[in-house]
Write an enzyme that holds these catalytic residues in place. Structure first.
Site, PDB file in Angstrom:
ATOM      1  N   LYS A 149       0.864  -1.172   0.000  1.00 52.41           N
ATOM      2  CA  LYS A 149       0.000   0.000   0.000  1.00 52.41           C
ATOM      3  C   LYS A 149       0.908   1.233   0.000  1.00 52.41           C
ATOM      4  O   LYS A 149       1.679   1.461   0.934  1.00 52.41           O
ATOM      5  CB  LYS A 149      -0.928  -0.020   1.215  1.00 52.41           C
ATOM      6  N   GLY A 165       1.548   8.454   1.507  1.00 51.24           N
ATOM      7  CA  GLY A 165       2.385   9.309   2.338  1.00 51.24           C
ATOM      8  C   GLY A 165       3.472  10.029   1.563  1.00 51.24           C
ATOM      9  O   GLY A 165       3.402  10.221   0.346  1.00 51.24           O
ATOM     10  N   GLY A 193      -4.401  11.251  -2.136  1.00 53.55           N
ATOM     11  CA  GLY A 193      -5.104  12.353  -1.486  1.00 53.55           C
ATOM     12  C   GLY A 193      -4.568  13.742  -1.797  1.00 53.55           C
ATOM     13  O   GLY A 193      -5.345  14.635  -2.182  1.00 53.55           O
ATOM     14  N   ASP A 237      -6.199   2.198   2.465  1.00 45.37           N
ATOM     15  CA  ASP A 237      -5.752   1.178   3.419  1.00 45.37           C
ATOM     16  C   ASP A 237      -6.710  -0.010   3.421  1.00 45.37           C
ATOM     17  O   ASP A 237      -6.289  -1.170   3.395  1.00 45.37           O
ATOM     18  CB  ASP A 237      -5.657   1.768   4.832  1.00 45.37           C
ATOM     19  N   LYS A 256      -5.756   2.621  10.723  1.00 47.07           N
ATOM     20  CA  LYS A 256      -4.698   1.901  10.020  1.00 47.07           C
ATOM     21  C   LYS A 256      -4.436   0.546  10.682  1.00 47.07           C
ATOM     22  O   LYS A 256      -4.269  -0.477  10.006  1.00 47.07           O
ATOM     23  CB  LYS A 256      -3.411   2.731   9.982  1.00 47.07           C
TER      24      LYS A 256
END
Length: 288
Positions: free
Chosen positions: A30, A33, A66, A183, A242
């Site tokens: 995944k 960030g 995002g 996630d 998470k």
């Protein structure tokens, strides 16, 4: 730093048992960030994925986007609104989400993997109706709760020798498109594929017993310990969902789940191919 040929050979020898353990197995990564924004880290992640693929690991890359979505919404004059960390997604917003995730972000990652010597094909959760969803909350609009996973499109891509790069969109039987949590999507996909591991790249070093002390990293968390750590407040705020995804992934069929620091170059290789590892591993105790 100069590394001698002998040192390089020793590194490969030490990695051999881990390569043997993962060869032929499915690893879902995944990707999110800072590792998605910083160009050096992005190159590091793609290099790690290509290397794992070359030694026989079946890597599936699942990504969100995002910051890119927020930037594009700002360009077209749509204000980003969030409720409990989830983006309120009306019809105009979901159109932008689809354009950014399945278009710009997904294809740029495919292109980067190809330029670095790998082979990749981009998919979204809409392709082959891979991810089916229902509305999560009417107040959130087109934010979806995944109801069904079809991994055949991913397996077909792997069988042809390509790395699947999956953007986290979903649809329903009426054709509506939904934005789904990356996630959760990664955990659902990993579970449906009975993956050897799910690796979640984050902007922290893992689960810390003291959030202000990086030296307090908890390297292993047995499944039944997670709820206790939440109750004690050690796992809190944005880390709770998470961690819940990590626990769910194991309950859905994944053998091990890792939260690792995506800000560290080659963190994926450090976690998978070395003794020390780099983040927090979630696992189920044998016999449970």
């Amino acid at each position: 730093m100069n590394i001698s040929n002998a040192d390089r050979a020793e590194i490969l020898v030490q990695a051999l048992p881990y390569i043997k353990k993962y060869t032929g197995k499915i690893v879902v990564i995944k990707y999110g960030g800072n590792a998605m924004i910083n160009e050096d880290l992005k190159n590091s992640v793609m290099s790690d994925i290509i290397l794992l693929t070359l030694v026989g690991v079946k890597v599936v890359l699942v990504h969100g986007g995002g910051p890119e979505i927020t930037e594009m919404l700002g360009r077209v004059g749509i204000e980003s609104k969030f409720v409990n960390g989830l983006r309120v997604t009306d019809k105009d917003t979901v159109d932008i989400v689809q354009m950014v995730l399945a278009g710009k972000v997904n294809k740029s990652l495919v292109n980067l993997i190809e330029r670095k010597g790998g082979k990749a094909i981009g998919l979204s959760g809409i392709d082959g109706h891979m991810l089916m969803a229902e509305p999560k909350d009417e107040n959130l609009g087109f934010v979806g709760e995944i109801s069904k996973v079809n991994v055949e499109p991913i397996l077909d891509v792997i069988e042809k020798g390509y790395i699947p790069v999956v953007s986290t969109l979903a649809c329903d039987k009426k054709g509506n498109v939904y934005n789904v949590n990356a996630d959760t999507a990664a955990a659902k996909i990993a579970g449906a594929m009975e993956a050897e591991s799910l690796i979640s790249l984050t902007d922290i070093s893992g689960i810390l017993r003291d959030k202000n002390d990086d030296n307090s990293l908890i390297s292993h968390i047995e499944l039944n310990e997670a709820a206790k750590l939440i109750d004690e407040g050690i796992i809190s705020d944005g880390m709770i969902p998470k961690v819940e995804c990590c626990v769910n992934a194991i309950n859905w069929g994944v053998r091990k789940v890792f939260i690792i620091d995506g800000r560290v170059e080659h963190s994926i290789l450090i976690e998978t191919l070395t003794d020390e590892g780099i983040g927090t591993m979630f696992y189920r105790k044998k016999g449970d």
